[in-house]
Structures are given as C-alpha cells and as structure tokens.
Enzyme design. Sequence first.
Site, short mmCIF file in Angstrom:
data_model
loop_
_atom_site.label_atom_id
_atom_site.label_comp_id
_atom_site.label_asym_id
_atom_site.label_seq_id
_atom_site.Cartn_x
_atom_site.Cartn_y
_atom_site.Cartn_z
CE LYS A 43 -3.32 30.33 -65.67
NZ LYS A 43 -2.51 31.60 -66.28
NE ARG A 65 2.93 34.14 -70.33
CZ ARG A 65 2.15 33.68 -69.61
NH1 ARG A 65 2.28 32.45 -69.26
NH2 ARG A 65 1.27 34.29 -69.17
C1 PLP Z 1 -2.14 32.11 -65.28
C2 PLP Z 1 -1.99 33.45 -65.20
C3 PLP Z 1 -2.06 34.43 -64.21
C4 PLP Z 1 -2.19 33.80 -62.79
O1 PLP Z 1 -0.92 33.32 -62.21
P1 PLP Z 1 -0.87 32.41 -60.91
O2 PLP Z 1 0.63 32.09 -60.68
O3 PLP Z 1 -1.72 31.22 -61.12
O4 PLP Z 1 -1.32 33.48 -59.99
C5 PLP Z 1 -1.86 35.81 -64.27
N1 PLP Z 1 -1.71 36.25 -65.59
C6 PLP Z 1 -1.77 35.63 -66.62
C7 PLP Z 1 -1.56 36.39 -67.92
C8 PLP Z 1 -1.59 34.49 -66.65
O5 PLP Z 1 -1.88 33.76 -67.85
#
Ligand code: PLP
Length: 354
Positions: free
Chosen positions: A36, A129
């Site tokens: 992303k 969350r």
């Molecule tokens: C963005 C995201 C990740 C990745 O997180 P990082 O800290 O960039 O490794 C993992 N799980 C979910 C649900 C996310 O939204």
Amino acid sequence: MFYPRIEVDLNKIKHNTSTLVNLCKKYKIKVAGVTKVFCADTEIAKAYVEGGVDYLADSRIENLIKLKEFKIPKILLRLPMISEVEKVVEYADISLNSEVDTIKALSKASKGKGVTHKIILMYDLGDLREGYFKEEDLFEAIEEILKLEGIEIIGLGTNLTCYGGVIPRGENLGRLVNLANKIEKEYNINLDIISGGNSSTLHLLINDKKIDGINHLRLGESIVLGRETAFGNRIENTYDDAFQLAAEIIEIKDKPSVPIGEIGMDAFGKTPTFVDRGVRKRIICAIGKQDIDFDSLIPLDDGIEILGGSSDHLILDGTDSKVDYKVGDEIRFKLTYGGILRAMTSAYVKKVIK
Ligand SMILES: *Cc1c(COP(=O)(O)O)cnc(C)c1O
C-alpha cells in the site's frame, strides 16, 4: 530531468525482501508483502515477488486489481466495505474480516461467481483497531459463518502497534495461538494461517524470541525501510534508502534568520516563532506540502537543515553544508514511511523506478 521525483531502487527492495523472508523462514513464518505504501506499483511488487514473498497484500481493492497478473495469492488487508464485495471476491483470494454482515455479503457475491472466498478472522489483542474483542462474540460469529456457502475460514489474525501502539509479545500472541487451537478443536476445522501482525512483530524474531504457532506476518514498512516498527530499530542486512526524494533548488540567498516586520500568521494559519542565528545561507527547493510532509524528509547531506515551507516551497538552511550548491542543483532526501506514502500518492511527484 523532472523534479520533484521519488527514485526507487528495485535491487535494494529485492534485497530487503529476501533478508526478511529468510529471517521469517527460520521460524516457519510465511510473508505477505504489503504494497500500500507505494500504491501497489507493479514493478516494485515484482521485486517483492522475486525477493520471495508468499503473498501480496494491500488495504485497497483498487491496488489489488493492479496486481492481478501476479500468480501468488492476494490478501485484502482492510476490512471489506459491503459496497465492494463483488470486486473483493474477484480480485482478492483472501480478505481479513470481523463483521458477519460483511461476510454474508461476501458469501452472496462468491456464490454468484461460483467461487470460494477465503477469510482470515481478526481478533483484537488490545491495540483497539479492527477485530473481535470478546471470545464469545468470535465463537458466535464462527457458528454463523460456517453455515454460509462460498466462504472458507482459513485463519485467525491480529493487528498490533497500529492504533494503540501495543507491542507484540509472547503473552498477547500466545493468546491468539491458544484461541486458534481452541477454534480448531471446537469446530473441527483447520486454521492454516495464524497471522501474528505487521512489521512490529519482527522484533521478537530479531531477538530470537520465538512465538510458537504464529506462521504468517504481513510486512510493509520493514521491507521498504529496513526497520522493525515496535521500537523503530534498523534491521541488519537491509537498506533504509531504497526510496529517495530529489528536489530542485530554485533560490540560494544569504538572509537573516528572523523575519523583518510585525509577525502575524503563516500560510497555514499558525503564528511562527524564530531564533536569531544571524545571517544564514537559505536554499529554496521547488517542493511543498502538496507533495510531502516536511517532517518526513531526512536530508542525505547532514549539513542541511529543514526550516519549513508552504504548499509549493521548501526552505532549507545550507550554511553548515560542505557542498557548494548552485541554483538548478538537486537536494536528496531519505523518507519516513509517511513520506513515501505521500510522495508515491502525489500526482506532482514523478516516480522513477529502476
Ligand atoms: C498496513 C498493514 C500491515 C503492514 O504494516 P507494516 O507496519 O507496514 O508492516 C499489516 N496488516 C494490516 C492489516 C495493515 O493494514
């Protein structure tokens, strides 16, 4: 040459990916490479795949659609919107879920397309969350989901260090693993994936604190910036400068460090304050808040200091730099995660991927 631009070094990304995939492999953990932050650019995603990720994952379905040519399974990370379930079952092999109403809509959509959509149920270990919070609610949901056609529960997952900043530990992740075991016994199903979070969980592997039962992680920031995110420590054998921003200098002048005249509001409605450091060499670059958040810039030249700026201008202090900059030269920066996100998303920043 076009400025401002963000340059991405694919060899560095591939290197970081294989370092992390190998670390995870030692603990029998599969890696979902999270795309992303770079809007799922396909060349960068290809470097992830060449580096050995087992899955590609993104929060937005538009991004997963861009990745449709890749043969490995794709995971939708953000809980699906009911309004997008048709696309979700078409372009995501797996999605993370915590609402029975949404899963019912996914079931209807996958039945209509004659496919089975796989889901990972999210359980909240305290970060607050997404995910079920009470065990009994999760069990009740599973009973309903098992009755649905076109849906297969393939795993249990959690997300930490996102909203609440909660650190992954053996204790909280152990609760997830125990819960998964209990579900498998109670409903006689196999949970193939126990997804133990994001880049913040890596600190446990780095310090060889093994978490039995966790067999899946979703990694973004650790791959792009070479750091774990529980404490922000750099990870050995990775690069932190695979993404670099370059901006062009449009003015260099010696000026006082305190503005002259009565001080009111700046361009963003704040009243600024200044420290008098005498006359300084000030450099203006053609990049602004429309492209980047100034807090996310880390100058490669450590003699450069960021003073501030506005929508389209970045003002730097170059007095202490050893470089004799000229108008038309570029200044280069490393970026924080937020900086990469903003620059990759801005239509004004050119992407140079090589
Ligand atoms: C963005 C995201 C990740 C990745 O997180 P990082 O800290 O960039 O490794 C993992 N799980 C979910 C649900 C996310 O939204």
